[in-house]
Design an enzyme around this catalytic site. Structure first.
Site, PDB file in Angstrom:
ATOM      1  CG  ASP A  66     -54.563 -20.936 -29.839  1.00 21.23           C
ATOM      2  OD1 ASP A  66     -53.625 -20.358 -30.264  1.00 21.23           O
ATOM      3  OD2 ASP A  66     -55.255 -21.596 -30.749  1.00 21.23           O
ATOM      4  CE  LYS A  68     -55.399 -18.178 -33.993  1.00 25.62           C
ATOM      5  NZ  LYS A  68     -53.968 -18.537 -34.818  1.00 25.62           N
ATOM      6  N   GLY A 118     -57.029 -27.341 -35.078  1.00 24.09           N
ATOM      7  CA  GLY A 118     -58.290 -27.944 -34.221  1.00 24.09           C
ATOM      8  C   GLY A 118     -58.297 -29.372 -34.462  1.00 24.09           C
ATOM      9  NE  ARG A 132     -40.666 -36.279 -42.364  1.00 26.57           N
ATOM     10  CZ  ARG A 132     -39.621 -36.570 -41.738  1.00 26.57           C
ATOM     11  NH1 ARG A 132     -38.432 -36.340 -42.545  1.00 26.57           N
ATOM     12  NH2 ARG A 132     -39.443 -37.477 -40.785  1.00 26.57           N
ATOM     13  N   GLY A 155     -52.312 -29.137 -34.943  1.00 28.84           N
ATOM     14  CA  GLY A 155     -52.239 -30.560 -34.704  1.00 28.84           C
ATOM     15  C   GLY A 155     -51.473 -30.927 -33.556  1.00 28.84           C
ATOM     16  N   GLY A 183     -52.675 -25.142 -30.002  1.00 25.13           N
ATOM     17  CA  GLY A 183     -54.233 -24.483 -29.940  1.00 25.13           C
ATOM     18  C   GLY A 183     -55.137 -25.068 -29.115  1.00 25.13           C
ATOM     19  CB  SER A 184     -57.805 -27.574 -29.988  1.00 23.37           C
ATOM     20  OG  SER A 184     -58.301 -26.621 -30.976  1.00 23.37           O
TER      21      SER A 184
END
Length: 287
Positions: free
Chosen positions: A21, A78, A150, A162, A211, A232-233
């Site tokens: 990102d 997005k 995030g 999983r 995550g 991302g973050s």
């Protein structure tokens, strides 16, 4: 309408890499320098979307064009779930992939975008196999876990990958006579259920997102069966984005080599501040 096999072929080219990102041209250049296989152009990373609240929409086309102008790697952007006009705008800009994303505020609570009506390939998130097959049935060329974007918390991405793998193994080993009932229970197209039964995998690439904050997180998802990782973050909310980005790229490449993973995990500075997932879950958006 574009051939789905061409779209899937484009997605296959991203396997074994990291999609990052970025919120401006400078970050896009850092991501490319670090070895990203693609960037996701957006105005706010998911951590800021959570912090700021409000309605999260498609990014400003000017920002997307600026990012496209400074990198040679593919650029994704997005669109809100169900917002086919945002997708039309993004396709007109020439982005390489559109992510129909739960990170943005959904525009339609009942219907996702008809992705077969676009020439550009789509990425979609899932939390289980039924959700993945529904998105593929609509024309998605690439599937990813939703995780919890995030948060810097990998637990939901692990749970979801999983679950997808468990569901695939169950269908692979099922009797053919059971497949229609399985399709009914999954609310998934029968032809895609039979594909999974015969091939033991999804008909499109299966990536991980949501995550990932450390090289170990990225390697964990690869060892669990993800074919690439979205971050991302976790990169640009850390103390040293370039070093962390390079480390995560190396971790995805050498995900089975603990010695290399230890080396690239050294002295990265502070990671992003993680949060628990005991709040509104982006992963529950869409169906």
């Amino acid at each position: 309408m574009s051939d789905i096999n061409i779209k899937i072929g484009l997605a296959e080219m991203l396997k074994g890499g990291v999609i990052m990102d970025v919120v401006n041209a400078e970050q896009a250049e850092i991501a490319q320098q670090a070895g990203a296989v693609a960037v996701m152009a957006l105005e706010r990373v998911p951590a800021d979307i959570r912090k700021d609240g409000g309605i999260a929409r498609m990014s400003d086309p000017k920002l997307i064009k600026e990012i496209m102008s400074v990198v040679s790697i593919p650029v994704m952007a997005k669109a809100r779930i169900g917002h086919f006009v945002e997708a039309q705008i993004l396709e007109s800009l020439g982005v390489d992939f559109i992510d129909e994303s739960e990170v943005l505020t959904p525009a339609d609570e009942l219907n996702h975008i008809d992705k077969d009506s676009f020439k550009v390939p789509f990425v979609c998130g899932c939390t289980n196999l039924g959700e993945a097959l529904r998105r593929i049935g609509e024309g998605a060329a690439l599937i990813r876990t939703k995780g919890e974007a995030g948060t810097g918390n990998i637990v939901e991405a692990v749970r979801q990958l999983r679950q997808v793998n468990k569901d695939i193994n169950y269908i692979k080993n099922a009797d053919k006579s059971e497949l229609m009932a399985i399709a009914k229970n999954l609310q998934a197209p029968y032809d895609l259920v039979t594909y999974v039964h015969k091939n033991g995998k999804l008909p499109v690439p299966n990536f991980s997102a949501g995550g990932v904050a450390t090289p170990a997180d990225a390697a964990l998802m690869m060892q669990l069966g993800a074919e690439s990782v979205f971050v991302g973050s976790g990169i640009f909310k850390s103390a040293d984005p370039l070093k962390r980005a390079r480390a995560i790229v190396s971790a995805v490449t050498y995900y089975n080599d603990a010695k290399i993973l230890a080396e690239v995990s050294e002295d990265l500075g502070e990671p992003m501040t993680g949060i628990n997932c005991d709040f509104e879950k982006f992963s529950q958006r869409g169906w």
